[in-house]
Design an enzyme around this catalytic site. Structure first.
Site, PDB file in Angstrom:
ATOM      1  N   GLU A 127       0.835  -1.226   0.000  1.00  0.00           N
ATOM      2  CA  GLU A 127       0.000   0.000   0.000  1.00  0.00           C
ATOM      3  C   GLU A 127       0.858   1.259   0.000  1.00  0.00           C
ATOM      4  OE1 GLU A 127      -3.049   0.558  -0.610  1.00  0.00           O
ATOM      5  OE2 GLU A 127      -3.695  -1.526  -0.614  1.00  0.00           O
ATOM      6  N   GLY A 128       1.996   1.193  -0.651  1.00  0.00           N
ATOM      7  CA  GLY A 128       2.881   2.352  -0.713  1.00  0.00           C
ATOM      8  C   GLY A 128       3.947   2.282   0.358  1.00  0.00           C
TER       9      GLY A 128
END
Lengths: 597, 597
Positions: A440-441
């Site tokens: 998620e980054g």
């Protein structure tokens, strides 16, 4: 090995005293909710987490999900646990009532989700990804798509996945190459390979709803040419029954450091003629829809950090109380004692405890802000809460996850040699935690979002408002008696000063030297995480002191003050050093010629 | 996955310019050694490490050692590699020529050993433990025992193990319960179980020589009642040939987080009538002999930290240069670039690089001090070097290993999602590194040794001398031009100030409040590690500047200055915060009632 025991006392305290649960349940849209209901839900969730999910956490890790002939089998007990999870209504908790959800406040679902993540992170990823897919469909799906897919996803009968990454498109989704060909009947055929697809296949439900990023023919290059499609594993007939197998197969799963029970799939779409998909929303707006959900997903991963830190802390405390080794310092010839008596074991445990509590407090406060941003009747209040949440979500994501890796490693250390032995269970938490700072980054992606979109773009307006809010605490801290509050006040004030210096520098330099700003982005995210955590711990200490002054003898409050003091003396003390690294450190970071690495 | 490439340029620089190789090879006893020989040995070792050991590192991890029917089989390629290792004479490098060793300086063997550890840490543990066993026999063994065992251990035909730990005797060896019964013929029968025995069994050699801590009948309780015994796997006849199988068996091996190729054995002595053992040295002095070797063993584990950090750095640089993702910051619409262009990737790599180089420099300087402590003709010089080494060995052990865990985790982060996939190789370095801060004494054990025996006992004399030595660098740094030296000087001076403040506090408080002192022991060890690393990096930058001023165009020197600057702005900046935590942090560490954990 210890089983998970939900920290209900701290959860209730943070929800009620720091995050304002009373105010949250009075927001329009939450008419059905009150604090009693919240208490009851947390109580039930804690039982499910402790009795059903926690006992299959280690066994699930050791067995792992298995791939055979394009299908994945989850570890023993997972299918049964999932069925029970869905039957008990846990999948529907925060979903819209329109499709069968319970529409609970984010603040409450956050506490409940923390429990799933603590008890069994690998299990929790399946409902988490399903929630993401539900939100994507809610955000942009046509009514027909919503009616077809959402009720069974909300009920948990089907699960969902998010198919973004490709071998050459990781952090840079502009590079997505999966193709979607219109079929003339409103459907599309999808061709391409996706990697790192969490629960891309499994045997817990009869169908899986894949959301897939792909390019239409003649779509613009880059991020503005990506569309979003829904691609079911099995086709869904108009009557809701399942039809043919779609051309979407899991062709392998990854061999990973952690979360072994959670299958990480390589998904092949269209190897046998094309996977049938349906466009979600408008053409070429897929990435935009994803970004709408991104905040929720990033927040959820941040909560994984809090949850794993809590689990690692509980395991370490359990071991430290149980393990007898050595005599007490300064007591020559004394009896053998538990290692909890040894100062460095206490230091490790207090470090784990204080960072976990600080990160939980910040995250719940942000969850409450998300509720207010969505439901508050006053537009200005909504906007202010949205700005606060937007600023803090990368911090919750980036800081809590990095913290959880450090805390899980401290947990291993408490165990000494036994920490390195897998059967003890401590090592799994470290292995599981390691992914949270990546997916998620990565932390750098969060930090760049923080200093760019969330700070520089608005000239630092929100961070300045937050710093002003932090400074308001000083007078309250000054009014307290005792060495603990003297220490907390001094360290927090110095931390806020350091934060302000760094924030001003970041906002100023961003225009002139964007690389220098980014060289300091991760240290700045950590700095903000520490100071914002110290802010919440200082608030908590003040509430605790008030309770004690009011005659409440619950030892929880004295413990909270000690924990806040520890955080001040061991975490806030890092603030100025981080600021120095941010403000002066870019030259050293950027100077080396590439060939000299 | 990248293969290990020994950092010969930095090794030679550190050995010659910082650790004084020229002076070391002129010490009495090293008449056969010169810098050319040292260069040649490092060159040969680098080939063996890169070509033989590195290629079986990942496969060894994935396959692991296997236990079956009380015997251990090492992974594919390990036996062949070991045979070649011994045949090439690498086992004998630092051993006494009296028994076939080459008697090389510690400084040279340290660099060579770093290569084995970097290339294949799990493999390197077998010769490392053998060296420990050799040293124990050299220290205290009778001539008969030495003649019987040492030549074949030095030649590598047999390996050695150290059997200290028992389930209830980990950090606290006073609790050892293994028994030794005199047989009247000068031999003993040993009964007991030992755990965590590295290479306690394997199929690489025909015999294994176990050194075992055990209690004689009527021995005093505690540490003064433990004796040391040598217990061979196969009895050795007078003619040197092997006799009967001794009653010392590996009854299982552990399932560990890392170093999978290295079998960690549970050893049962005497389950079938008693394992024949021979007393090493005098009765009840076993722990004392162990402590004599402890410094060497701890230093060696500290080198594992340096070595794993180096390997993780190389892997991360390789990936960062190879991986194309995103466009360069500030270059809109530009071409896709390697992630090495992204500022936070550079920050991670510089962090890894600078900490590794600093830890290597400090360790090699300490190795040279160990050489001088043993061989210098002047007794005062020997004593000063011994005191310096005694002070710094817990720092080399504790700080380098903790650093290696952080650096290996940074290495995973550089890889993004691929870092979590085992096949990439980055995760193994993190898993392997995690044990180094635990075995041979946890970081807390090192830190307690540092502040107690190495500082408080002598009123801080040696640390004060070291601080005075550090301060001498200021004038030299002030004499240099340029922003890099301004930064290095400023940060180093502040670091030394912080170190002095903390050291004075530790020495003063140790008598009055021993728990408060120990609550700060690990932060103090880290502080000393950082400031001493900064000291060596500042020395390195000065040498580099001198070379550049002298017209040397080797870009290594410019890189060294940049790396020293990075270390100053990103590591030395932590010093004051650590001091604040040490001086003010004990209250928060010790205040919480046990039942509130």
């Amino acid at each position: 090995m210890s089983q998970y025991n939900a920290p209900l006392r701290d959860m209730h305290f943070v929800m009620k005293e720091l995050a304002g649960l009373e105010q949250v349940v009075q927001l329009p849209g939450y008419e059905e909710v009150d604090t009693d209901l919240s208490d009851a839900i947390l109580e039930e969730a804690s039982k499910f987490a402790g009795n059903v999910l926690s006992p299959i956490n280690f066994s699930g890790d050791q067995e792992g999900s298995k791939w055979h002939n394009k299908a994945v089998t989850v570890p023993a007990g997972f299918k049964e646990a999932y069925t029970q999870f869905a039957e008990n209504g846990w999948t529907a908790l925060a979903c819209s009532p329109e499709f069968g959800g319970q529409g609970l406040p984010k603040l409450i679902s956050t506490a409940v989700n923390e429990m799933w993540k603590s008890a069994n992170m690998a299990f929790s990823l399946c409902p988490m990804l399903t929630t993401g897919a539900i939100e994507a469909l809610m955000t942009a799906g046509s009514d027909a798509l919503k009616q077809k897919f959402l009720p069974k996803m909300v009920s948990g009968e089907w699960t969902g996945t998010m198919n973004l990454t490709e071998p050459s498109a990781g952090s840079d989704l502009a590079a997505v190459r999966t193709r979607a060909e219109p079929q003339g009947d409103g459907s599309y055929k999808i061709f391409g390979q996706k990697i790192f697809i969490t629960y891309g296949d499994h045997n817990m439900t009869e169908n899986i709803v894949h959301l897939v990023l792909a390019r239409l023919p003649n779509a613009p290059e880059g991020v503005k040419g990506i569309s979003l499609f829904v691609v079911p594993k099995f086709m869904v007939k108009d009557d809701g029954s399942l039809g043919e197998r779609n051309d979407a197969y899991c062709v392998s799963i990854e061999h990973k450091l952690g979360i072994h029970a959670s299958p990480t799939a390589v998904m092949a779409f269209g190897d046998h003629g094309g996977a049938v998909g349906y466009l979600v929303g408008e053409e070429n707006r897929g990435l935009e829809y994803m970004f709408i959900m991104m905040n929720a997903a990033r927040f959820a991963v941040g909560m994984e950090g809090v949850a794993l830190a809590e689990r690692a802390y509980q395991q370490a405390v359990w071991y430290a109380k149980d393990r007898i080794q050595g005599t007490e310092l300064g007591v020559r010839g004394g009896p053998k004692v538990s290692i909890l008596k040894h100062p460095d074991v206490r230091r490790l445990l207090m470090s784990m405890r204080s960072q976990t509590e600080a990160a939980r407090a910040l995250a719940y406060v942000v969850a409450a802000a998300m509720d207010a941003a969505k439901h508050h009747p006053d537009e200005a209040v909504r906007a202010a809460n949205q700005a606060f949440a937007d600023l803090m979500i990368p911090v919750v994501k980036g800081h809590s996850t990095e913290m959880s890796i450090e805390v899980a490693s401290e947990g291993v250390q408490v165990h000494g040699g036994m920490g390195f032995i897998e059967e003890t269970g401590a090592a799994q938490h470290l292995r599981d935690a390691r992914i949270t700072a990546i997916y998620e980054g990565t932390t750098a992606i969060q930090a760049n979002d923080l200093i760019g979109r969330k700070m520089a773009r608005e000239g630092g307006a929100t961070i300045k408002a937050v710093i002003a809010e932090m400074r308001k605490l000083d007078a309250k801290l000054a009014a307290q008696n005792g060495a603990d509050f003297v220490a907390i006040r001094k360290r927090f004030a110095a931390g806020v000063d350091a934060l302000e210096q760094a924030a001003n520098w970041i906002v100023a330099i961003f225009k002139d030297d964007i690389k220098a700003a980014h060289a300091g982005s991760v240290p700045f995210l950590r700095l903000l995480g520490i100071v914002a955590g110290g802010w919440q711990m200082a608030r908590a200490a003040l509430v605790a002191q008030e309770k004690i002054a009011g005659g409440d003898s619950d030892p929880f409050y004295a413990a909270k003050i000690v924990t806040a003091r520890f955080f001040a003396d061991h975490q806030l003390t890092k603030a100025q050093g981080l600021t120095d690294s941010i403000v002066d450190g870019a030259t050293g970071t950027l100077a080396l010629a590439e060939e000299l690495f």
